[in-house]
Design an enzyme around this catalytic site. Structure first.
Site, short mmCIF file in Angstrom:
data_model
loop_
_atom_site.label_atom_id
_atom_site.label_comp_id
_atom_site.label_asym_id
_atom_site.label_seq_id
_atom_site.Cartn_x
_atom_site.Cartn_y
_atom_site.Cartn_z
N ASP A 579 67.02 36.27 9.56
CA ASP A 579 65.22 35.97 9.36
C ASP A 579 66.12 37.03 8.32
O ASP A 579 66.23 37.47 7.84
CB ASP A 579 65.10 36.42 10.61
CG ASP A 579 63.50 36.08 9.93
OD1 ASP A 579 63.07 34.91 9.46
OD2 ASP A 579 62.21 37.13 10.72
N LYS A 580 64.79 37.37 7.27
CA LYS A 580 64.45 38.22 6.78
C LYS A 580 63.78 39.15 6.86
O LYS A 580 64.22 40.47 7.46
CB LYS A 580 64.14 37.73 5.05
CG LYS A 580 64.13 38.72 3.84
CD LYS A 580 64.01 38.39 2.97
CE LYS A 580 62.49 38.22 2.39
NZ LYS A 580 61.55 39.26 2.52
N THR A 581 62.41 38.70 6.75
CA THR A 581 61.76 39.55 7.02
C THR A 581 61.54 40.27 9.09
O THR A 581 61.41 39.34 9.43
CB THR A 581 59.91 39.26 7.41
OG1 THR A 581 59.97 38.05 5.75
CG2 THR A 581 59.13 39.82 7.14
N LYS A 891 43.74 39.34 -8.52
CA LYS A 891 44.99 40.19 -8.50
C LYS A 891 45.71 39.01 -8.32
O LYS A 891 45.48 37.82 -7.58
CB LYS A 891 44.72 41.04 -7.45
CG LYS A 891 45.31 40.31 -5.98
CD LYS A 891 45.26 41.99 -5.10
CE LYS A 891 45.42 41.32 -3.40
NZ LYS A 891 44.97 42.12 -2.41
N GLY A 1010 60.74 32.29 5.57
CA GLY A 1010 59.85 32.18 5.13
C GLY A 1010 59.17 32.21 3.71
O GLY A 1010 57.99 31.45 3.63
#
EC number: 7.6.2.1
Lengths: 1469, 367
Positions: A579-581, A891, A1010
């Site tokens: 997973d990354k986060t 933004k 994700g």
């Protein structure tokens, strides 16, 4: 800084997409057209909407259908999205829950009617691969009210979302077991559909349980233990007999009871089995005791229950809570049972639940009090609650609950899921609630869903089991030979042979002797291997658990080994899915850079960040940029810098306002203390407590969890209440935004379309431009300190600027608590706060900001234009309090905002835009998430016009979503650039090094995230997953055909690259087509050979997005194989926007199609399915709750520990166990062969020359310790070498120690050795008066010595333990046999062996035989080992030798240098 | 392993594992690597040790003098001359008939030292699974219980019930005892014109004689065994096994004890007598010369195609004559020496090349 790719930034994504497809894939145009056709087709069918949830009439959407948690930016219902899910729609497979993590459902028009939050689709909703049917989903059925309430998820946890569902009925055995083992309560058939719960305070006290209306219901005591004191023995035995091996041995024991067959003493034959059963039982007992302890802890927690007698709440243990009790819960308190909500501190009767413990979702769920009680909130008192509750019988479905409140008057009020608080959830953002317990103990949904752990089997064990089957075959062959031999032997005699006690028919005797042989040769099936293996693993796990290098002092966590039986799998991992986060990154956003008015302001991380790592969720301290500080200080002055300062201020204001942040000042507080006594005002009644609350609480139904820093200060102010510590909570998860204005939905993640992505994106030409050079990230990537570092620090970038005015808040000042959907927003608000632009209060309609120059300003917020992923931006419209000027602050992603800037001829402005773009590119290259800030000033007329148009859009029936979006987009044009920000998602410490080590260990690392591609690619670069030399292949197809052609295109390219020139022609001609698949599929079997060729080849990295994955993972598309083949040519793979289930499917596909051993590592609930699917699941016990950890086999506290876990412990465990297993096969086979050879001399009658005690104890006592010593403590290579040379991991990865042929080599060796042992003895005792037992003793001794010496040869590193184990074994044999032969005149009905050993060891022949057998038997192996090291050493041996040589060389050199003067040494070198 | 759901307050205590060498798997270790260089000494040591041992063993084996006389097919000796019929056939036709054989033989050498007389049987499977078990050690310990010989003894636990006799337990029961070797072997020395004096006692293991085989309590063995039948094949009851020596009867009869220790292999010998070296003329062993073996042939081996023989043997360190071990040691020693030389060669040749190979290893960069 390089400006590569800045031009592309201006293109809209659609343009880009179009361009790519025309440029590269002429063929895909048709598919694009086709898909747009599908789009219209989809819209024509209202019955099958893109999302049922979205189409549900908004008025009944009062549940919480939040999705969108941190980080993700949805692809949403843009046209591309609809196109993206044709399979789901067309096939009508019933997966309309198609929104991936973080997607924002477009239901904006409906929002004004919604009571709560319309963020639809929980985080765990995802694209289900086709073929995966969600049985609970009725596609066409009009959603009934009860269904829409609450969550859109209906499946229970056990069969759900997090697990790949297994269809098919359970096995018969399983059913039987369930029937036998389950508690009786579950099997009872007849129960009324509804049960009635009577409030306990209505029942007179001391009613006997039988008369009690709720008496039949179980209490809240839980028992997760498998056994009770009484049931332990039978139940454990039953469970153990589940194992085939145990059954086999029981069968043999039983066989031994037949007098005609019996070979052994009946009692003796049971020793091994009893031993095995006993050891396993003891192990189970200990495990159960652990569960018992945790049960006890849970059962003895307390909560407050209303006592009818005392007429107040009283502290009660959880286990004493009963159905019908009214309980009182405070904020952050765990819910003790399933409770029907009757009262909340919130005036609207709402409360929030954190269901993380239950389903892993980190978002809060809203619950409300039962209908009719909202109005009675103020006057509610338990004693006045006289209604009866009717509820369903308990089910496992977490989100299904029906019931009714029956008032005394007979009126029935339906209640549902939205009124139910589930056990093990945590109450959030509410001061207190009260409710009545409807299910308790094992009937709560949490307990019903509490599935047991899964049993994972390592590939080593699978291989072992295969070889055990070979053993069985060998055994059968031996038995058949024996039986035939017996028959032949016997038929050559007749009944007169004096030594045949009972003469049977030879055929009959042969048949009987088959079974006799099964008994005497049973050791062939290594029963002891299973026990030893389990014990060895247990000790291995113990050592891993105790590894001090895997201990994280910061979190005070060790590695947690939850699975005890797969440590060796760690050494065999071929694929890692990460997973990354939160796994690679810290999931802490840090405001790193901003560009305002064309000036870049750097915010380097504090230098002492390392030492001051924070608890998760704490605000990121910011090192204020002194130059910016100073320039801001010029505000108001008449200096030249005033204009610039104003711009800075406006920029900061935008940061502070343009978001969905919620501000809280106070923690939640409950007046009632832990023992149920109201604490505050002396006689404060319950119904008045609301008024005594701080106004901020009553004024909104908002969530106001508290940041730790503050909670500590509050808790420190003198409330020794046990609930005070509960006020610590997750700061990043607010409860849903206020139900007022339609607008504050959504989350915002700064999309950063990095130039890297745009330059190489979709250019599958094979010779894509080299990736832009990457600037080096700042070295210090770690979490900043808690302390706010004031601006006096000298910034390296602008050393000329010294700020002396400290504007950061002093430590004593109470900082408001910000809560935001995404940590990015938090970082932005925090940053602006650091510059004294403080967001102090925020309501849906207004925001109070303290500005440096102007003091407190309250701004009206007219509208919030929530984030959506097609616009990739969000905006707010605010009215300045003084000037009444309406401004749109916007933004969003650079790709969105920059094209929408107001066209200008002003050179300065153009210059500014250009410079900002340059900054953006630089930020992106540093791996920062970039956001662009812009504004637009609206005239009143403009606003009104837009407002009117927008209202129309909201009211429109058709295409409302699209219209609203267009309407938003209309407003977000003609923008003026304010600046840009770069936020860093820090990598965890040591991640790049770890990944580099893992890759050089030959493990393929995939990152599944994700997150969106741009961010993910940035992180992939910074964590060294991708290197700048790599060619980036991108797969982002919008249709199946496009995906297919892209994959095949890449493949042909690669083929062309790979194949030598002469073969190139054929490769090129073969063109993309399905027949190609076969070729690739064959190529995959080449395995390592193709792998090695990569090293010469160009390195490639693959980026796939979630949508493409949908096509690829669809089994009907036949894309899996080409895709996997493609991945084989890539050194690393990155999957973006992958949903949890997709992650799991990817793992599954790699595991099953490529037949690879996989490891999945993740930290969040969205990784659970992946973790469970992989062969090894690793959870990071980080910030995102415990779900990943609970599902994992090993829990680490940091990613970096993975290196040591795999490279050292995994390597060792595999090597050890592999050798141990082989040794066991060898050991038992040798023994069996010995007995078999004897049959040649005893007429195949099944006689055994070895005393039965030896026979039984041989495995248990005489040869059991050395293999354990090898299995647990042997180290083929010291850890330093393993860490220094990751490539040594290859040994386990390719399974080199225990290969399929290893078994046969072992068997050959044991055959040889048995021949040597037996026939040396036979020849030595030929024609002597040797008795059978002396002969047996000699052979046993020889055999044992051979075995132990074999261990000695196999031992790679001798420690005390190894020596001791061998000595202990030898002495065990002699001590036992001496004692046994002395004491046992007549034991166990065995033929007496009195004095045999004494007699035997006194003879020279015995020793001569033993020594000769040992030497001759081990000679081949010894020679082989030596030759192996000399001629073709293994990697590990080579590494050790090399190390040793280097060390020797060092010593030599040192000695040399001490002798030879320095100058000469230099010369030598 | 540790529980993750621990309450917050208890997590404060550090969970740092202790840094002991055992727990951290850092016990001092010796890592031998079996390279050509390191195994060299082993081979030479084994080779150098084994060859002399082998020579020694061979020498001892050669020292042993052995004379084997097979008499399976001996002819009946009656009335001073050898008849035409084989004793084996006579016995087969009438098991109760006594048949005597005489076999003349010559010892070419003096048998020095203790001389043992064995009888050897071939193809006799004393190690048959059921046969081995078919005994009652309890009974042999002297614990006679009339009704319960061990089940292992079946079908030799009780006598068959006939009209005139009742079912009686057998002592000693079981197939082993039943098949007791019953030939009588007597050695005649022509040189001395006398029977060679033999010792009947001392042929069994002292431990067996003293502990494992005990007669039942009671002075009169006849009385003690009165409720028990003799084994079917026996001609005399257990208490009359040795009429010449009352102490050598019952379960303590040494011939019985020797027989009861079942042989490991189907061709076996069992100690029968020891030449009485205290007697005149036999003090130094058995002198060379002509001897005659008188056999009272009662034991039938034809049914299982076995042979019978008488063995006279001296003894040495190794027991009987068996050159195998000596030869094996010499062979193995030689192999080891050869291997040692091969490894020496490898060591000199390849020791260097291994180093080179290691140095050019492409994988070394990962340091």
């Amino acid at each position: 800084m390089p400006t590569v790719g800045s031009g592309e930034l201006e293109k809209s994504p659609q343009e880009e997409n179009q361009q790519c497809s025309t440029y590269l894939f002429p063929s895909t145009q048709a598919s694009v057209a086709a898909s747009s056709g599908e789009l219209s087709g989809a819209t024509k069918v209202p019955a099958v909407p893109a999302s049922t949830v979205a189409s549900i009439p908004a008025s009944i959407m009062k549940g919480h259908t939040r999705s969108a948690s941190h980080g993700g930016v949805g692809t949403s219902v843009s046209s591309s999205n609809v196109v993206g899910r044709p399979s789901a729609l067309k096939q009508n497979r019933g997966h309309q829950r198609a929104f991936s993590q973080g997607q924002i459902e477009d239901g904006a028009g409906a929002t004004s009617f919604q009571r709560g939050h319309s963020r639809v689709g929980s985080k765990t909703d995802f694209i289900l691969p086709p073929g995966h049917r969600d049985s609970e989903n009725n596609v066409g059925a009009p959603p009934s009210a009860t269904k829409v309430h609450g969550h859109s998820r209906q499946a229970s946890r056990s069969e759900s979302i997090y697990t790949l569902r297994q269809s098919g009925t359970p096995s018969l055995w399983h059913q039987f077991q369930t029937y036998v083992l389950r508690r009786k309560g579950k099997t009872e058939v007849e129960e009324p559909r509804y049960r009635t719960v009577v409030p306990n305070h209505l029942v007179p006290p001391r009613t006997p349980q039988k008369a009690h209306p709720n008496g039949k219901r179980p209490d809240n005591r839980i028992r997760t233990t498998k056994y009770t004191l009484l049931s332990f023995l039978p139940k454990n035995l039953l469970e153990q007999f589940h194992r085939v091996a145990n059954l086999y041995f029981i069968f043999i024991v039983l066989l031994n009871w037949f007098p005609a067959i019996n070979a052994f003493g009946k009692e003796i034959a049971m020793i091994p089995v009893l031993f095995v059963l006993g050891v396993t039982a003891i192990k189970d007992l200990f495990e159960d005791r652990r569960r018992h302890a945790s049960d006890k802890r849970i059962n003895n927690s307390t909560c407050r229950v209303y006592s009818g007698e005392a007429e107040r709440y009283q502290r009660v243990l959880w286990k004493d809570v009963r159905v019908g009790d009214v309980v009182h819960l405070s904020n952050n308190e765990l819910v003790p049972a399933d409770v029907l909500l009757l009262r909340s501190s919130d005036p609207h009767g709402l409360c929030y639940l954190d269901t993380c413990n239950l389903d892993g979702e980190t978002s809060l769920k809203q619950r409300c009090v039962a209908r009719g009680f909202v109005e009675k909130q103020e006057v509610f008192h338990p004693s006045r609650f006289r209604s009866v509750v009717e509820v369903d019988t308990p089910t496992t479905k977490i989100y299904r609950f029906h019931g009714a409140l029956v008032h005394p008057a007979g009126r029935r009020v339906p209640v549902g899921t939205e009124n139910l608080l589930l056990r093990e959830c945590v109450l959030k953002n509410t001061d207190f609630v009260e409710g009545i317990v409807v299910y308790a103990g094992h009937e709560t949904k949490a307990m019903l869903n509490n599935g047991g752990p899964r049993y994972k089997r390592s590939s080593l064990e699978r291989q072992m089991n295969l070889d055990v089957i070979w053993c069985v075959l060998i055994l059968i062959v031996l038995c058949i030979i024996g039986a035939v031999g017996c028959k032949l032997w016997l038929s050559s005699y007749d009944a007169t042979a004096i030594f045949i006690p009972e003469y049977h028919d030879p055929d009959y005797e042969g048949m009987l002797s088959f079974w006799t042989f099964v008994i005497i040769l049973q050791v062939m099936i290594p029963l002891s291997l299973y026990v030893t293996l389990e014990m060895a693993k247990l000790i291995q796990v113990y050592h891993i658990h105790n590894d001090v290098d895997l201990y994280d002092p910061l979190t005070n966590k060790r590695i947690e080994c939850r699975a005890l039986n797969i440590p060796e799998e760690l050494g065999q991992v071929q694929y890692i899915f990460s997973d990354k986060t939160g796994t690679l990154t810290e999931n802490k956003m840090i405001f790193r850079r901003c560009s305002i008015n064309g000036i870049d302001y750097n915010h380097p991380p504090p230098e002492n960040a390392e030492s001051l790592r924070l608890k998760p969720g704490a605000p990121m301290p910011l090192l204020v940029n002194p130059r910016m500080q100073e320039e801001l200080g010029q505000l108001g002055s008449e200096l030249r810098g005033h204009v610039h300062a104003q711009k800075i201020q406006e920029f900061l204001l935008l940061l502070a306002v343009c978001n969905t942040v919620v501000v809280a000042r106070h923690p939640h507080h409950d007046m009632m203390n832990a023992s149920g006594v109201i604490e505050s005002v002396s006689c404060a009644l319950d119904n008045q407590s609301n008024q005594t609350m701080p106004p901020i609480v009553t004024s909104s139904a908002l969530s106001e969890p508290v940041l730790p820093s503050q909670s500590i200060s509050i808790a420190g102010q003198g409330k020794p209440d046990k609930y005070s510590r509960l006020t610590e909570s997750r700061s990043v998860t607010p409860s849903p935004p206020p139900p007022l204005a339609a607008t504050t939905r959504g989350q915002l993640v700064p999309p950063s379309l990095s130039p890297i992505a745009s330059s190489t994106e979709s250019t599958p030409t094979g010779d894509s431009p080299p990736p832009p050079p990457r600037t080096i990230r700042p070295k210090l990537l770690h979490v900043p300190s808690l302390l706010l570092v004031t601006g006096s620090k000298k910034s390296p970038q602008n050393p000329q600027n010294m700020s002396h005015k400290s504007v950061t808040p002093s430590p004593g000042e109470l900082r408001p608590i910000f809560e935001a959907e995404s940590p990015d927003e938090l970082a932005l608000v925090d940053a602006s706060y650091s510059y004294n632009c403080k967001l102090l209060k925020r309501s849906p309609r207004s925001a109070t900001v303290s500005l440096p120059g102007e003091g407190l300003v309250e701004m009206e917020i007219l509208r919030v234009l929530p984030f959506d992923s097609s616009r990739k931006c969000m905006s707010v419209i605010i009215v300045h309090p003084i000037t009444k000027e309406k401004t749109v602050y916007c933004k969003g992603a650079d790709s969105t905002i920059l094209p929408q800037l107001k066209p200008t001829d002003d050179f300065l402005m153009q210059q500014l835009i250009f410079r900002t773009q340059q900054h953006l590119n630089a930020y992106a290259r540093q791996g920062l998430r970039v956001l662009v800030m812009a504004k637009r000033t609206l005239s009143d007329a403009e606003y009104e016009e837009w407002e009117r148009a927008h209202s129309e859009a909201e009211l429109s029936v058709e295409n409302r979503d699209r219209k609203i979006r267009d309407s938003y987009a209309k407003l977000e044009t003609n923008l003026t650039l304010l600046g840009a920000t770069g936020i860093e998602d820090r990598l965890q410490e040591g991640v790049p090094e770890t990944i580099a080590a893992l890759i050089s260990a030959g493990i393929v690392v995939w990152v599944l995230t994700g997150d969106k591609p741009e961010t993910a690619i940035n992180v992939a670069y910074s964590c060294k997953l991708f290197s700048p030399q790599m060619e980036l292949l991108k797969l982002s197809a919008r249709s199946k055909d496009a995906a297919e052609s892209t994959i095949l295109f890449y493949l042909t390219e690669i083929q062309r690259d790979c194949s030598p020139p002469d073969h190139g022609a054929t490769g090129g001609l073969a063109g993309p087509g399905l027949n190609q698949v076969g070729v690739f599929a064959r190529a995959t079997t080449l395995g390592e050979s193709s792998h090695s060729s990569h090293q010469v080849m160009k390195k490639r990295a693959l980026v796939v997005d979630g949508k493409t994955l949908t096509y690829i993972l669809d089994r009907r598309s036949n894309l899996q194989k080409p895709f996997l083949e493609l991945t084989r040519h890539c050194t690393s793979v990155l999957c973006c926007r992958a949903t949890p289930l997709q992650k799991a499917y990817i793992v599954k596909v790699v595991k099953e199609v490529l037949k690879m051993r996989t490891l999945a590592i993740g930290d969040g609930a969205n990784d659970v399915s992946m973790i469970q699917t992989a062969d090894v699941g690793i959870g990071i016990s980080g910030q995102e709750g415990m779900q990943a950890v609970m599902a994992s086999d090993f829990a680490l506290s940091r990613f970096k520990y993975l290196e040591r876990l795999l490279l050292v412990h995994g390597h060792w465990c595999y090597d050890r166990l592999a050798r141990m297993v082989l040794y066991f096969f060898y050991k038992n086979a040798t023994f069996v062969f010995l007995i078999f050879w004897y049959q040649l001399y005893c007429g195949f009658t099944g006689a055994v020359m070895i005393d039965q005690m030896y026979l039984m104890l041989y495995n248990l006592l005489f040869t059991s310790l050395p293999p354990i010593a090898i299995g647990v403590y042997d180290q083929d290579v010291p850890e330093e070498i393993l860490l220094a040379r990751p490539h040594l991991y290859r040994q386990g990865r390719l399974g080199l120690v225990y290969q399929p042929h290893s078994f046969w080599i072992t068997m050959a060796d044991s055959l040889y050795q048995s021949i040597v042992i037996f026939f040396i003895s036979e020849a030595a005792y030929h024609d002597t008066d040797v008795g059978i037992w002396e002969f047996g003793t000699t052979i046993t001794t020889s055999c044992m010595f051979v075995m132990l010496m074999q261990v000695a040869i196999e031992t790679r590193s001798w420690t005390v333990l190894h020596v001791l184990s061998i000595l202990a074994s030898i002495s065990a044999f002699y001590v036992f046999s001496l004692v046994y032969n002395t004491v046992c005149l007549q034991c166990f009905g065995l033929p007496s062996n009195y004095w045999v050993i004494q007699q035997t060891i006194g003879s020279v022949i015995y020793w001569a035989v033993v020594i000769l057998s040992t030497v001759l038997a081990l000679l081949p192996r010894f020679v082989w080992r030596a030759l192996e090291t000399c001629l073709f050493p293994r990697d590990v041996t080579r590494a050790v030798l090399e190390k040793r040589r280097a060390a020797r060389l060092d010593i030599l050199r040192n000695e040399f240098s001490s002798i030879i003067p320095r100058s000469k040494e230099d010369h030598l070198v | 392993m540790s529980s993750s759901a621990e309450p917050i307050d208890s997590s404060m205590k550090p969970k740092r594992p202790s840094d002991s060498a055992f727990k951290q798997q850092r016990l001092p270790a010796w890592q031998p690597i079996l390279t050509a260089g390191t195994v060299l000494p082993t081979f030479f040591v084994i080779g150098i040790a084994f060859i002399p041992v082998g020579i020694g063993l061979l020498y001892f084996s050669d020292e042993v003098k052995e004379k084997v006389i097979e008499y399976t097919d001996c002819h009946k000796f009656a009335n001073g001359k050898e008849g035409p019929e084989k004793c084996a056939d006579i016995i087969e036709n009438n098991p109760n008939e006594e048949c005597e054989c005489r076999i003349n033989f010559t010892l070419e050498h003096d048998f020095e030292g203790k001389v043992f007389m064995y009888y050897g049987l071939t193809n006799f499977y004393q190690n048959h699974r059921r046969y081995v078990k078919s005994r009652d050690d309890k009974q042999l310990l002297g614990e006679l219980k009339p009704n319960e010989p061990s089940h292992d003894c079946n079908p030799f636990a009780f006598t068959e019930e006939t009209n005139d006799t009742t079912k009686k337990p057998i002592a000693p029961c079981g197939a082993i005892a039943n098949s007791l070797f019953s030939d009588t072997l007597v050695l005649h020395s022509f040189h001395r014109g006398d029977t060679v004096p033999m010792l009947k006692k001392g042929i069994a293991w002292p431990s067996d004689k003293e502990i494992k085989f005990r007669n039942p309590p009671g002075d009169n063995l006849t009385e003690v065994f009165k409720d028990f039948a003799k084994p079917l094949r026996w001609k005399r009851p257990v208490y009359e096994l040795d009429p010449s020596d009352p102490d050598n009867n019952g379960f303590e009869n040494e011939d019985l004890i020797v027989w009861m220790r079942t042989a490991a292999l189907p061709n076996f010998r069992k100690l029968y007598r020891i030449v009485n070296h205290t007697a005149d003329g036999y003090a130094n062993g058995l002198p060379k010369g002509d001897y005659c073996l008188n056999v009272t042939y009662t034991y039938q081996v034809n049914s299982f195609r076995g042979t019978k023989c008488m063995i006279l043997s001296t003894t040495s360190l190794l027991g009987g004559k068996n050159p195998f071990l000596g030869i094996a040691y010499i062979v193995v020693g030689t192999i080891c020496l050869l291997l040692g030389i091969v490894f020496l060669f490898i060591h000199i040749k390849c020791g260097k090349s291994t180093t080179e190979m290691i140095n050019v290893n492409p994988r070394t960069p990962y340091q």
